[in-house]
Each structure stands twice: as C-alpha cells, then as structure tokens.
Scaffold this motif. Structure first.
Motif, PDB file in Angstrom:
ATOM      1  N   MET A   1     -26.955  79.512  38.415  1.00 55.65           N
ATOM      2  CA  MET A   1     -26.660  80.770  37.730  1.00 55.65           C
ATOM      3  C   MET A   1     -25.140  80.961  37.614  1.00 55.65           C
ATOM      4  O   MET A   1     -24.615  81.254  36.534  1.00 55.65           O
ATOM      5  N   ILE A   2     -24.445  80.738  38.725  1.00 54.36           N
ATOM      6  CA  ILE A   2     -22.983  80.887  38.718  1.00 54.36           C
ATOM      7  C   ILE A   2     -22.363  79.839  37.793  1.00 54.36           C
ATOM      8  O   ILE A   2     -21.459  80.140  37.003  1.00 54.36           O
ATOM      9  N   LEU A   3     -22.896  78.610  37.854  1.00 54.35           N
ATOM     10  CA  LEU A   3     -22.352  77.532  37.020  1.00 54.35           C
ATOM     11  C   LEU A   3     -22.551  77.834  35.540  1.00 54.35           C
ATOM     12  O   LEU A   3     -21.621  77.658  34.729  1.00 54.35           O
ATOM     13  N   SER A   4     -23.740  78.319  35.180  1.00 52.38           N
ATOM     14  CA  SER A   4     -23.987  78.599  33.760  1.00 52.38           C
ATOM     15  C   SER A   4     -23.163  79.796  33.282  1.00 52.38           C
ATOM     16  O   SER A   4     -22.702  79.802  32.137  1.00 52.38           O
ATOM     17  N   ALA A   5     -22.955  80.785  34.175  1.00 51.64           N
ATOM     18  CA  ALA A   5     -22.088  81.920  33.802  1.00 51.64           C
ATOM     19  C   ALA A   5     -20.663  81.425  33.561  1.00 51.64           C
ATOM     20  O   ALA A   5     -19.990  81.854  32.619  1.00 51.64           O
ATOM     21  N   PHE A   6     -20.221  80.491  34.398  1.00 56.28           N
ATOM     22  CA  PHE A   6     -18.875  79.929  34.263  1.00 56.28           C
ATOM     23  C   PHE A   6     -18.758  79.143  32.950  1.00 56.28           C
ATOM     24  O   PHE A   6     -17.777  79.282  32.214  1.00 56.28           O
TER      25      PHE A   6
ATOM     26  N   LEU B   1     -34.699  78.714  44.841  1.00 54.05           N
ATOM     27  CA  LEU B   1     -33.970  79.974  44.624  1.00 54.05           C
ATOM     28  C   LEU B   1     -32.485  79.782  44.959  1.00 54.05           C
ATOM     29  O   LEU B   1     -31.599  80.233  44.214  1.00 54.05           O
ATOM     30  N   LEU B   2     -32.226  79.068  46.045  1.00 50.21           N
ATOM     31  CA  LEU B   2     -30.835  78.800  46.442  1.00 50.21           C
ATOM     32  C   LEU B   2     -30.130  77.955  45.380  1.00 50.21           C
ATOM     33  O   LEU B   2     -29.001  78.269  44.957  1.00 50.21           O
ATOM     34  N   ILE B   3     -30.817  76.878  44.932  1.00 46.85           N
ATOM     35  CA  ILE B   3     -30.231  76.026  43.880  1.00 46.85           C
ATOM     36  C   ILE B   3     -30.040  76.861  42.609  1.00 46.85           C
ATOM     37  O   ILE B   3     -29.051  76.724  41.899  1.00 46.85           O
ATOM     38  N   GLY B   4     -31.027  77.745  42.364  1.00 40.54           N
ATOM     39  CA  GLY B   4     -30.962  78.608  41.182  1.00 40.54           C
ATOM     40  C   GLY B   4     -29.734  79.506  41.190  1.00 40.54           C
ATOM     41  O   GLY B   4     -29.101  79.707  40.148  1.00 40.54           O
TER      42      GLY B   4
ATOM     43  N   MET C   1     -33.225  81.004  36.078  1.00 43.39           N
ATOM     44  CA  MET C   1     -31.927  81.338  36.678  1.00 43.39           C
ATOM     45  C   MET C   1     -30.768  80.954  35.751  1.00 43.39           C
ATOM     46  O   MET C   1     -29.766  81.664  35.679  1.00 43.39           O
ATOM     47  N   ILE C   2     -30.911  79.815  35.043  1.00 43.24           N
ATOM     48  CA  ILE C   2     -29.858  79.416  34.087  1.00 43.24           C
ATOM     49  C   ILE C   2     -29.749  80.462  32.981  1.00 43.24           C
ATOM     50  O   ILE C   2     -28.648  80.876  32.603  1.00 43.24           O
ATOM     51  N   GLN C   3     -30.894  80.912  32.483  1.00 42.82           N
ATOM     52  CA  GLN C   3     -30.874  81.930  31.418  1.00 42.82           C
ATOM     53  C   GLN C   3     -30.250  83.236  31.922  1.00 42.82           C
ATOM     54  O   GLN C   3     -29.474  83.880  31.221  1.00 42.82           O
ATOM     55  N   ALA C   4     -30.596  83.614  33.168  1.00 40.28           N
ATOM     56  CA  ALA C   4     -29.989  84.827  33.739  1.00 40.28           C
ATOM     57  C   ALA C   4     -28.480  84.634  33.909  1.00 40.28           C
ATOM     58  O   ALA C   4     -27.700  85.566  33.665  1.00 40.28           O
ATOM     59  N   GLY C   5     -28.059  83.422  34.308  1.00 43.18           N
ATOM     60  CA  GLY C   5     -26.634  83.127  34.458  1.00 43.18           C
ATOM     61  C   GLY C   5     -25.899  83.240  33.135  1.00 43.18           C
ATOM     62  O   GLY C   5     -24.785  83.770  33.075  1.00 43.18           O
TER      63      GLY C   5
END
Lengths: 437, 187
Positions: A114-119, A107-110, A404-408
């Motif tokens: 998430m922030i990285l994929s949003a960026f 979850l922490l890595i996620g 988490m990547i998809q949510a990001g």
C-alpha cells in the motif's frame, strides 16, 4: 482575488479529527481477538498475539503513512478495519489458525505494498509510456494459468509455482486500471484509445477461456466505467453495453452445448432453484442462506456460529459468515463502510487535478465496490455466485494484495490532492500570483 | 467452565460489536460528510483553485478576454472543454494542453490545427510563456502565474519544473538602487 481572512474560515477549513475512529477500530480489533483467545477453553496464543498486533499495526501504519504523505486517513483506518475483520472472521469460523495466520501475513505485506503503490503513483509520471510495456506483460501474466495452471473446481485461473499459489487476474486488476486510465486520459480520440480497448478486450478473452467469468465481468465493468468517465462518449458506451447484454443472452442460449461451460449451466440451474433437492451442489447456497438467517439482528456470538459448514466459507461465502457471527446490524454497518469508501474515493477523483489521477481513483474505488456488490448479491442469492472475493475481508493472498494496492493508489492520489489544496490555501490566504512572461 | 464463560462473554459482546460497528460507520459517514463540506467550502472561497497560468485571447473583432488554466485540460468551443472559448472559430474540441516545465505543450485534436504564424500549421507544439499562437480566428497568448511561495504539490512542481528555483529567487526582495536623476538646472 480578494484576500481571505483565515481565522474567519478556520472552522470550515479544518479536517475532521480521525482519532475517535482510529480508537474505535483499535478497540474492536483488540476485543474481538481477545475474545477468540479463550474460544476453545485453552488460551490460543495466535489470537492473543493478534489482539495486540492488529491494533498496534493499525496505529503504526497510520503514523508511518501520515508521516510520509498527507493521505486521507479515514480511508486508511477503514481499510485496516475491513482487513482485520477478515482475520477475525477466519479465526472465528475455521477450526485451525493456519488461514488466519496466512491472512495476517498477507495483511502485513499488503501494508507495505500500500505504501509502495502510494509512493509510485505520486512519483511516476510517464504512465502512458509504461503502459506500452505493461500491456503485453499483463497479458502474458494472465496467460500463466494455461502453463502453470492449478485447476480449481470450476475455473483454471490459479497458478502454482514452487508451492506458491496465486490468481493472476486479481494481481493484474490494478495494472488494468492504471493502463486504461493512462489511455483514456488522453483526448486524441479513437486514434489512441483503440489500443487500450483492444488490451481490455484481449484480457477479457483470456479470462473467458480459463474460464473465470467473475473476473471477466469485473474487467468488463471497469473498462466500460473508465471509458465513459474518460471519454464522455455515451453513445459508444450504451452500444457496448447493449452488445454485451446481447452477447450474454446468446451465450446463455448456447451454454448447454458447450462442454467447457457445463459447470456454469448447472450453477445457473442451482441458482434458479436451490431448494429443490435435486442438486448436491446446492448445499452451499442453502447453507449460506441458512447461515445469514441464523445470525439474526445481533449475530450468534463471535466464535459460536457454525458457518464452517458452508463450502468455501473463507473466500466466496465470507459475507454469510459475517452475517452469522456478527448479525445483520453489524453487516449493514460494514456495507456502510464500503459506501463511505465509495464516496471518499469519488471525492478524491473529483478533486484530482490531472485526468489520469481522476480516472485511476475512480477505477480503483469502482472496482472495489463493484466486487463487493457482486459477492454480497451472490451470497444473498440475488445473482449467481461469480467466485470473486469480498475486498479486504475474504481470505486469500491475491485478493488481499490486490485490494491493498488499489487502496494505496487511492491514498497516493488523495495525498497529491491534499498538497494541491495546501498550495491553494496558501495562495488564498497569503496573497496573489505574479504574472510572468 | 471456561467454555461457558466464553459463551456468555460472546453472547454479551455481540451487542457491543453491533454498537461498535454502528459507531465506526456513523463516525466514518460523519467525517465524509464534513470533509465533503470542507472541500466545497474551499472551492467556494477560491474559485481559481489549481490555476497556474492564463490564456489571453484576442478575438477577431479586437476584444480581449482572459481565461485561467490548470495543469492540464482541453480548450475548444464545446461545453465538454475545460476552457471554453466561444465565437473564436475554434472547433468543439480544438486542442489539449499540458503545462510542463513552465511551458505549454499543445496537441491539436482531430482535424484541428494550431498556427504559430500565418503559414505554419502544427499538430503539436510547445509554447513558451509570453508567446502567442493562433487557434481558429483567435490570437492566444500564454502567461504563467508565478507563486510567491514554492508549491509543495508534485503536480504543480512538475508544471513549473526547473523554473521553481527561479521563482524562489525572485521572491527575495530586491535592493532598490535609487539613481539620482540629473535635472536640468542642477549644475
């Protein structure tokens, strides 16, 4: 365009306050983990730490991502709620804390991913060019189980390298969505689209050979959805769906004669009649159904259920554990949360200014919700269990990171939309443009 | 004793969890409905959301019409197009455009073609602001709309590209130099 009085429309232009929702989610995380701290008579240090870390993580995560980009906060809070629900369930259902602590780590890595994929979705523009490199790489990655395979009971879709085990089909899912969105957002026609259709077809074929039929179904559904949304070509879409239905019918006819799919034939037979007592493997379905039923309206109480008797409860049967521990009322609320994610994701897709962003947002939200529907229907004995996971909730690192990547990606696109909206509001309230030639 | 206490607490809290779940789902649903209404409200107030350029189309009969453009889209005579220009000899899907760095990048779809003048037929071209091109029977002029304030959106920034700095420069009020005009008879 007439000038708009901002004060007149202030109420309608304000975003809804997300703090009550954040406080409710933090309260749930704190109380549920604090309760589990005293489950075994002695104080469980892991659960106590989680009762603090989960709400603090949610709060800090929201603060950090909101400082970076003007994201849709509701999606972030709901994602945090579902992810923490997974940690709570794993701790409540399983005897050891190993799975729950692994889930908390993922979850922490996620959150970081998430922030990285949003960026990245905000920053990178040349997705069409990147897709040329991404397609062969993704296919190569999907082929890894043939080389470094770690065979499970049914499918060889897992890879084990140096003690790390992961499922390539889960991690490639966001890549598939990005590549197909980049391809179908171009309007040149089949002159360009064929290579993206071919990529999706090859990916499905590789997964079919492993054989990971749940992932094949999910990849196929995502491809068809993005193709229709991107091209609007309903004739080809209907034709492809009909061919797929015919293909499945033929496949089911030939199922018993193919050795590689013998497990699938027995799984379908079990699904058709799980209470006959003829199948030892039917115990999983039967225990799952008993688990769901025994939860009742309000559940058996957190930590008091016996869902651990269901095989693979941490990933495939997490919905049964959720129903037993929290009851059907809470479970319906969780399904409403997924519905809210679907509505908000679709709104993000509709408000996106570029076709690529619209298709990507639609693909992400469609993948998440269709995956959820597959696992819920499988647990409720409406369809045969496909082996896919419940997004954010099910145990397992690959599934958590992929979700988490998809949510990001969704959050990144929502932030671009918010900035576009801000520009529009400034234009509405502060004046017009100036034409320049 | 401690286990009994835990069991009592767990049994009591299940109603609390059901209530918390209902409140979370209810609040999320309320926020979604309200934010959806807000988005509709903005769209209703500003019908030209996302507009950053205009296409001024001169039809064969001499009629002139103005169409608004977003960052990217499709132009043609069909209903599926983002900019629908009927009665101008355009194909159903004539060309796809993308505004990058203040210029309009055009890609013709299928057998459609773009002409810069009467002789040259192009599949792809870049049109600068104020320039004209021919699609079907219509002469089309591309006009960029400059904002008074620099945009914050990455999409719009990309569309304006390097020209953003020029926009900002132009926003500053210029000192008006009043020249005295000589009139006849002043001497």
């Amino acid at each position: 365009m007439a000038m708009i009085e901002a004060s007149k429309y202030r109420k309608s232009l304000n975003r809804t306050n997300e703090l009550p929702l954040l406080h409710l989610v933090m309260l749930f995380q704190f109380v549920s983990m604090l309760l589990l701290t005293f489950r075994d008579g002695v104080m469980d240090a892991f659960s106590f730490q989680m009762s603090l870390y989960l709400p603090i993580g949610t709060f800090l995560g929201l603060k950090i991502i909101s400082k970076l980009f003007p994201v849709d906060r509701c999606i972030f809070i709901l994602t945090a709620f579902l992810s923490s629900l997974g940690v709570v369930l794993l701790r409540a259902v399983l005897k050891t804390t190993a799975d729950a602590s692994d889930q908390a780590l993922f979850l922490l890595i996620g959150y970081f991913l998430m922030i990285l994929s949003a960026f990245l979705i905000r920053l990178v523009r040349a997705w069409e060019k990147l897709s040329v490199i991404a397609m062969p790489l993704a296919l190569g990655f999907l082929c890894l189980p043939f080389v470094f395979g770690s065979p499970s009971a049914t499918a060889d879709s897992w890879v084990k390298i140096g003690g790390v085990q992961f499922q390539p089909s889960e991690l490639i899912k966001p890549v598939l969505i990005l590549v197909l969105s980049a391809g179908f957002s171009r309007k040149e026609g089949f002159r360009v689209w064929w290579r993206y259709v071919l990529f999706a077809g090859l990916a499905c074929s590789v997964l079919f050979l492993q054989p990971d039929l749940g992932a094949v179904f999910l990849y196929f559904i995502i491809t068809v959805c993005l193709f229709y949304a991107g091209t609007g070509n309903y004739k080809v879409t209907i034709a492809v769906l009909l061919i797929a239905v015919l293909g499945v019918a033929v496949f089911l006819k030939l199922l018993n004669s193919i050795d590689a799919f013998s497990y699938l034939a027995s799984r379908i037979a079990i699904w058709q009649n799980p209470f006959s007592g003829a199948y030892e493997d039917a115990r999983q379905i039967v225990q799952g159904l008993i688990s769901i039923a025994s939860g009742g309206l309000f559940g058996s109480g957190l930590g008091l259920g016996s869902a651990d008797r269901v095989a693979v409860v941490a990933s495939d049967y997490i919905f049964a554990a959720l129903s037993e521990e929290f009851g059907i009322l809470f479970t319906i609320c969780v399904l409403i949360v997924y519905l809210v994610l679907l509505i908000r994701g679709t709104t993000i897709a509709m408000n996106a200014r570029s076709r690529f962003h619209a298709l990507t947002a639609l693909g992400c939200v469609f993948a998440l919700t269709s995956q959820m529907l597959l696992i819920v229907c499988g647990n409720l004995h409406l369809i045969p269990l496909t082996g896919v996971t419940m997004p954010f909730v099910s145990g397992g690192g690959s599934s958590m990171l992929s979700s988490m990547i998809q949510a990001g990606i969704l959050l990144g696109i929502s932030s671009v939309n918010a900035e576009d909206e801000y520009d529009d509001l400034m234009r509405i309230t502060r004046g017009q443009w100036r034409e320049e030639e | 004793m401690a286990v009994d206490l835990f069991q009592s607490a767990a049994l009591m809290l299940r109603y609390g969890f059901a209530a918390a779940g209902a409140l979370i789902a209810g609040r999320a649903l309320y926020m979604t409905i309200r934010d959806g209404g807000r988005a509709s409200s903005i769209r209703a107030q500003a019908r030209e959301t996302g507009v950053i350029a205009n296409l001024i189309v001169k039809f064969h009969g001499g009629e002139i019409k103005k169409y608004t453009l977003n960052v990217e889209g499709m132009v043609g005579a069909g209903r599926v197009c983002d900019v629908r220009i009927a009665r101008a000899g355009l194909d159903r899907r004539h060309f796809f455009y993308e505004i990058v760095n203040g210029n309009m990048k055009i890609t013709a779809i299928g057998h459609s073609r773009i002409r810069i003048d009467d002789t040259q037929e192009l599949r792809e071209t870049i049109v600068r602001p104020g320039r004209e091109f021919i699609a079907g029977d219509a002469v089309i002029r591309f006009v960029v709309l400059r904002q008074k304030k620099a945009p914050i959106s990455p999409m719009t920034k990309r569309a304006y590209g390097n020209t953003i700095s020029l926009v900002l420069k132009d926003v500053k009020p210029k000192r008006v130099i009043r020249r005295r005009v000589r009139r006849r008879g002043d001497d």
